[in-house]
Scaffold this motif. Structure first.
Motif, short mmCIF file in Angstrom:
data_model
loop_
_atom_site.label_atom_id
_atom_site.label_comp_id
_atom_site.label_asym_id
_atom_site.label_seq_id
_atom_site.Cartn_x
_atom_site.Cartn_y
_atom_site.Cartn_z
N THR A 129 0.82 -1.22 0.00
CA THR A 129 0.00 0.00 0.00
C THR A 129 0.85 1.27 0.00
N THR A 130 2.18 1.12 -0.05
CA THR A 130 3.05 2.29 -0.04
C THR A 130 2.91 3.08 -1.33
N ALA A 131 3.34 4.33 -1.30
CA ALA A 131 3.15 5.25 -2.43
C ALA A 131 3.79 4.74 -3.72
N THR A 132 4.95 4.11 -3.59
CA THR A 132 5.67 3.61 -4.78
C THR A 132 5.66 2.10 -4.80
N LYS A 133 5.33 1.52 -5.94
CA LYS A 133 5.31 0.06 -6.08
C LYS A 133 6.72 -0.50 -5.96
N LEU A 134 6.85 -1.57 -5.19
CA LEU A 134 8.16 -2.19 -4.97
C LEU A 134 8.27 -3.50 -5.73
N ASP A 135 9.48 -3.81 -6.21
CA ASP A 135 9.74 -5.11 -6.80
C ASP A 135 9.93 -6.15 -5.69
N LEU A 176 14.34 -7.23 0.85
CA LEU A 176 15.30 -6.49 1.65
C LEU A 176 14.63 -5.86 2.87
N LEU A 177 13.47 -5.24 2.67
CA LEU A 177 12.78 -4.56 3.77
C LEU A 177 12.23 -5.55 4.79
N ILE A 178 11.67 -6.64 4.32
CA ILE A 178 11.11 -7.64 5.24
C ILE A 178 12.21 -8.27 6.09
N VAL A 179 13.32 -8.62 5.45
CA VAL A 179 14.42 -9.23 6.21
C VAL A 179 15.05 -8.21 7.17
N ALA A 180 15.06 -6.94 6.78
CA ALA A 180 15.58 -5.91 7.69
C ALA A 180 14.76 -5.86 8.98
N VAL A 181 13.44 -5.94 8.85
CA VAL A 181 12.57 -5.95 10.03
C VAL A 181 12.73 -7.25 10.80
N GLY A 220 20.52 -1.09 -9.01
CA GLY A 220 19.12 -0.68 -8.90
C GLY A 220 18.73 -0.32 -7.49
N MET A 221 19.17 -1.10 -6.52
CA MET A 221 18.87 -0.80 -5.11
C MET A 221 19.52 0.51 -4.69
N SER A 222 20.71 0.76 -5.19
CA SER A 222 21.40 2.01 -4.86
C SER A 222 20.62 3.21 -5.38
N LEU A 223 20.15 3.10 -6.63
CA LEU A 223 19.45 4.22 -7.26
C LEU A 223 18.08 4.46 -6.64
N ARG A 224 17.50 3.42 -6.04
CA ARG A 224 16.16 3.55 -5.44
C ARG A 224 16.20 3.53 -3.91
N MET A 225 17.35 3.86 -3.34
CA MET A 225 17.50 3.77 -1.90
C MET A 225 16.52 4.68 -1.16
N ASP A 226 16.30 5.88 -1.64
CA ASP A 226 15.35 6.78 -0.96
C ASP A 226 13.94 6.19 -0.98
N VAL A 227 13.58 5.56 -2.09
CA VAL A 227 12.27 4.90 -2.18
C VAL A 227 12.17 3.77 -1.17
N LEU A 228 13.22 2.99 -1.05
CA LEU A 228 13.22 1.86 -0.11
C LEU A 228 13.11 2.34 1.33
N LYS A 229 13.85 3.37 1.67
CA LYS A 229 13.80 3.91 3.02
C LYS A 229 12.40 4.45 3.35
N ASN A 230 11.84 5.22 2.42
CA ASN A 230 10.52 5.80 2.65
C ASN A 230 9.45 4.72 2.76
N SER A 231 9.56 3.67 1.94
CA SER A 231 8.59 2.57 1.99
C SER A 231 8.68 1.84 3.31
#
Length: 236
Positions: free
Chosen positions: A162-168, A174-179, A206-217
């Motif tokens: 449901t986050t603003a930007t769709k994630l692959d 990465l985010l689930i394992v971080a939690v 790709g992860m580097s270029l979308r790091m801000d998206v990943l953090k915000n999500s």
């Protein structure tokens, strides 16, 4: 390292505890390029080299730090092997032209990271990502005995959609394992970190270029999950 500057490196001066910036720069940059090159189209490789030389991107920096971690733990025998490699005016621009050095980095850095140290690379990437966020809500869940781990993770995973930007899928991983890493107090099994290690190696740029998206999500989904968890009251 600026790609307009070529530094001469004398590997005969290398010792096991020598942290020469010039040596580490060449070896770590070469490592990052080699570990990710097979995941790039032929036409992308030149661009990737340019990005590697000119920009400090999060996951590329993480991979360089991991390489330096391995370099600093080279055995005396490996250090001697590296010292025997003949180099002249070695720098970023010509590092790929030194076949001996490329073979050395592939054998001593890339191959281990792609095989038996892949899990270590995955854990290193997760911890680098978490430390770079410094999110108070992420810290809040660490060791919280009132949190039902499976229920919390299921809700967090659902909220990612449901986050603003769709994630692959690899970004969600990465985010689930971080939690999970936080909830388990850094004690996930090797297989989990191994999966992350493979994913990060494939998607390093790709992860580097979308790091801000990943953090915000992560922040958005985590905040929503904690709010929903609090509405239900403590786990009994």
């Amino acid at each position: 390292m600026n790609n307009n500057t070529i530094q001469t490196i004398d590997f005969n001066m290398l010792g096991k505890n020598n942290n020469s910036t010039a040596i580490n720069d060449v070896l770590s940059n070469l490592f990052v390029y080699l570990i990710h090159q097979d995941n790039l189209e032929v036409g992308q490789k030149g661009t990737f080299l340019k990005v590697l030389a000119e920009k400090n991107l999060p996951m590329l920096d993480m991979a360089k730090q991991f390489a330096i971690h391995l370099i600093n733990n080279f055995s005396d025998e490996v250090v001697q092997e590296l010292s025997a490699i003949q180099t002249k005016g070695l720098g970023f621009e010509n590092m790929l032209n030194n076949e001996e050095l490329v073979d050395f980095v592939e054998m001593e850095l890339v191959d281990p990271t792609a095989t038996y140290r892949k899990w270590e690379f995955g854990k290193f990437a997760i911890e680098h990502f978490i430390n770079d966020i410094n999110n108070t809500e992420l810290e809040k869940i660490k060791g919280d005995k009132e949190i039902g781990t499976k229920e919390f993770l299921d809700l967090f995973t659902s909220n990612l959609d449901t986050t603003a930007t769709k994630l692959d899928d690899h970004e969600k991983l990465l985010l689930i394992v971080a939690v999970r890493h936080k909830l388990s107090e850094n004690k996930l099994n090797i297989a989990t970190y191994d999966v992350v290690g493979s994913s990060v190696q494939r998607n390093l740029l790709g992860m580097s270029l979308r790091m801000d998206v990943l953090k915000n999500s992560l922040r958005e989904s985590l905040s929503l999950t904690i709010k929903n968890q609090n509405r239900k009251g403590p786990k009994r």
